[in-house]
Each structure stands twice: as structure tokens, then as C-alpha cells.
Design an enzyme around this catalytic site. Structure first.
Site, mmCIF file in Angstrom:
data_model
loop_
_atom_site.group_PDB
_atom_site.id
_atom_site.type_symbol
_atom_site.label_atom_id
_atom_site.label_comp_id
_atom_site.label_asym_id
_atom_site.label_seq_id
_atom_site.Cartn_x
_atom_site.Cartn_y
_atom_site.Cartn_z
ATOM 1 N N ASP A 51 0.821 -1.207 0.000
ATOM 2 C CA ASP A 51 0.000 0.000 0.000
ATOM 3 C C ASP A 51 0.856 1.259 0.000
ATOM 4 O OD1 ASP A 51 -2.466 -1.365 0.077
ATOM 5 O OD2 ASP A 51 -2.315 -1.613 2.253
ATOM 6 N N TYR A 109 6.575 -10.158 6.604
ATOM 7 C CA TYR A 109 6.581 -8.714 6.852
ATOM 8 C C TYR A 109 7.189 -8.426 8.220
ATOM 9 C CZ TYR A 109 3.360 -7.740 2.959
ATOM 10 O OH TYR A 109 2.779 -7.606 1.717
#
Length: 261
Positions: A51, A109
Site C-alpha cells: 500500500d 513482513y
């Protein structure tokens, strides 16, 4: 010929990975650089679409081309046409059945929190600043309720386009290093905003607003409105993508910066 690249980027100045009209994206910038190297139009496919404001140290892309270049040229040549906040780390030729997204077996992540009353002047865009004290051990304990294959509806963005909320988290570790709290999470895949939504709820536990068992309760409710708000984008990094060994994708340091693998 199909080529895979390892990409690192600071997402602060980009409106996410995916190419969009009228805004600058990481994908568009990389494709323009590769097109200059080949003198043809190049389209890249990535392992995970991050994003706006999210960073990557372990993004993987592939593209098809009829242009022959030494592997070093895909790195040095492309980097010569990129700003300092995007870099090609490695390049390999891959089998024709390789796909950066669909061949991946896991994504990893890391969310980096600068936990101090006062802000930092060192790399402030690469961390999320939270001024209230956090108990990393309690956050870690709470995160263990999320392991395995489960329905993550409580941590799924309202506009998520995935057909299913089920994902399989392989590990979720929370550690403190000085003023930094690091949330490290790996899964087969993630629904939209899943990592940042999980971190947001772990922060509620870390600052003592909710008990450790609250995370288990949230998971069972399958209701996004009951969980905490989505955390800031600037602390999130895509650090690794796993593939079957037959594809020969290089292993590199995860990062960011000083963090050990």
C-alpha cells in the site's frame, strides 16, 4: 526469456506498488527504468502489492523480454535510471512457469515501532512512532493465538477483494531492541491490511488496554469493527518472499537496516 528481480524501496514518496493513473507508484517507476534499459515496453508482476507508504526490502518481480542482457546489467543498468529510494538488488533468469505472485509459498513482513515519548530524527519515515510504553512480551504472547490456518475476518479491510478470509500464519514474533519494537510475521498470504490491522490490535495489548486473550476473542468474532484501527503505513516492510527451491530465487538479508534474519 523470463527474468526475476529482487527489489528494495522506500515507499514514502509513492502511492503504493500498483500502477495507477495520475499518481506515482513503485511499479510504474520500475517499469519505466526497465523500458529504458531494453528500449521496449516492460510490464512487471510482483509478489505482493504494498500500500501507499509501505516499504520493501524483499519484493520480488518478474517480467518477460526478448532482449538479452547480462544479469549484472539488469541490476546496474536499471538502478542508473531509478531514484535513490528504489533499487534492484539481484537478477536471475527463471523458468517459464515462474510467477512472482502465484509461485510464492509465503510472504514475510516486519513492522518497526519506535517506542519512545519523543520522536526520532534518524530515519523517521521508516518507523511508526508510538509514544506510550509497550510490553513487547505481552504482544508476543497475544500473537500466538493467530498462528495456523484461520479465518482472519476481524483483521481484514472492508474493501478487501480476496475471495476468502482464511490464511495460514507460520510465525508471529514480537521483540524489543532498545527503543524499537519489531513485529515479525510470516504467512502463506495476507488479506488486505491484515498485518497493519493485527499490529493495531497487538498495540492495544502492549499498552495494557486489553488483555492477552482479547486477540483470541477478536479472531473468534470474525468482525473487523471490533478490532483496533489500522496502524500507520510507514512502519511496515515486505522483507521476504519464499519460493520452491527449483526456481533458484536468491536468499538475501531481510532487514531493514540492522535487523538480523
Amino acid at each position: 526469456m523470463k527474468v526475476a528481480l529482487g527489489i528494495e524501496y522506500d515507499g514514502s514518496n509513492y502511492f503504493g506498488w500498483q500502477r495507477q493513473a495520475e499518481v506515482v507508484s513503485v511499479q510504474q517507476t520500475l517499469e519505466e527504468a526497465l523500458s529504458k534499459v531494453t528500449n521496449t515496453t516492460i510490464e512487471v508482476f510482483c509478489a505482493g502489492r504494498t500500500d501507499s507508504g509501505v516499504h520493501g526490502t524483499g519484493q520480488v518481480v518478474h517480467f518477460d523480454t526478448e532482449v538479452e542482457r547480462p544479469l549484472a546489467s539488469w541490476c546496474f543498468g536499471t538502478n542508473a535510471h531509478l531514484a535513490n529510494d528504489i533499487a534492484v538488488k539481484w537478477a536471475v533468469k527463471v523458468a517459464e512457469d515462474f510467477h512472482a505472485r502465484f509461485s510464492a509459498t509465503a510472504r514475510r513482513y516486519r513492522y518497526i515501532i519506535f517506542n519512545s515519548k519523543l520522536r526520532t530524527a534518524i530515519l523517521p519515515k521508516g518507523v511508526a512512532h508510538y509514544h506510550y510504553p509497550l510490553d513487547a512480551q505481552k504482544m508476543h504472547q497475544a500473537g500466538q493465538y493467530l498462528l495456523g490456518e484461520q479465518d482472519f475476518s476481524s483483521f481484514r479491510a472492508a474493501k478487501c477483494q480476496s475471495h476468502t478470509p482464511w490464511r495460514n500464519i507460520h510465525h508471529l514474533n514480537v521483540v524489543r531492541q532498545g527503543n524499537y519494537v519489531i513485529v515479525d510475521i510470516q504467512a502463506n498470504a495476507f488479506v488486505h491490511h491484515m498485518v497493519r490491522n493485527i499490529v493495531g490490535s497487538l498495540l492495544e495489548v502492549g499498552q495494557g488496554r486489553q488483555p492477552i486473550e482479547w486477540i483470541k476473542w477478536l479472531l473468534e468474532q470474525k468482525n473487523r469493527q471490533l478490532a483496533a484501527p489500522t496502524t500507520k503505513a510507514e512502519g511496515l516492510y515486505l522483507v521476504n518472499v519464499e519460493y520452491p527451491s527449483r526456481f533458484g530465487i536468491p536468499k538475501t538479508a531481510l532487514g531493514p537496516l540492522f535487523l538480523a534474519d
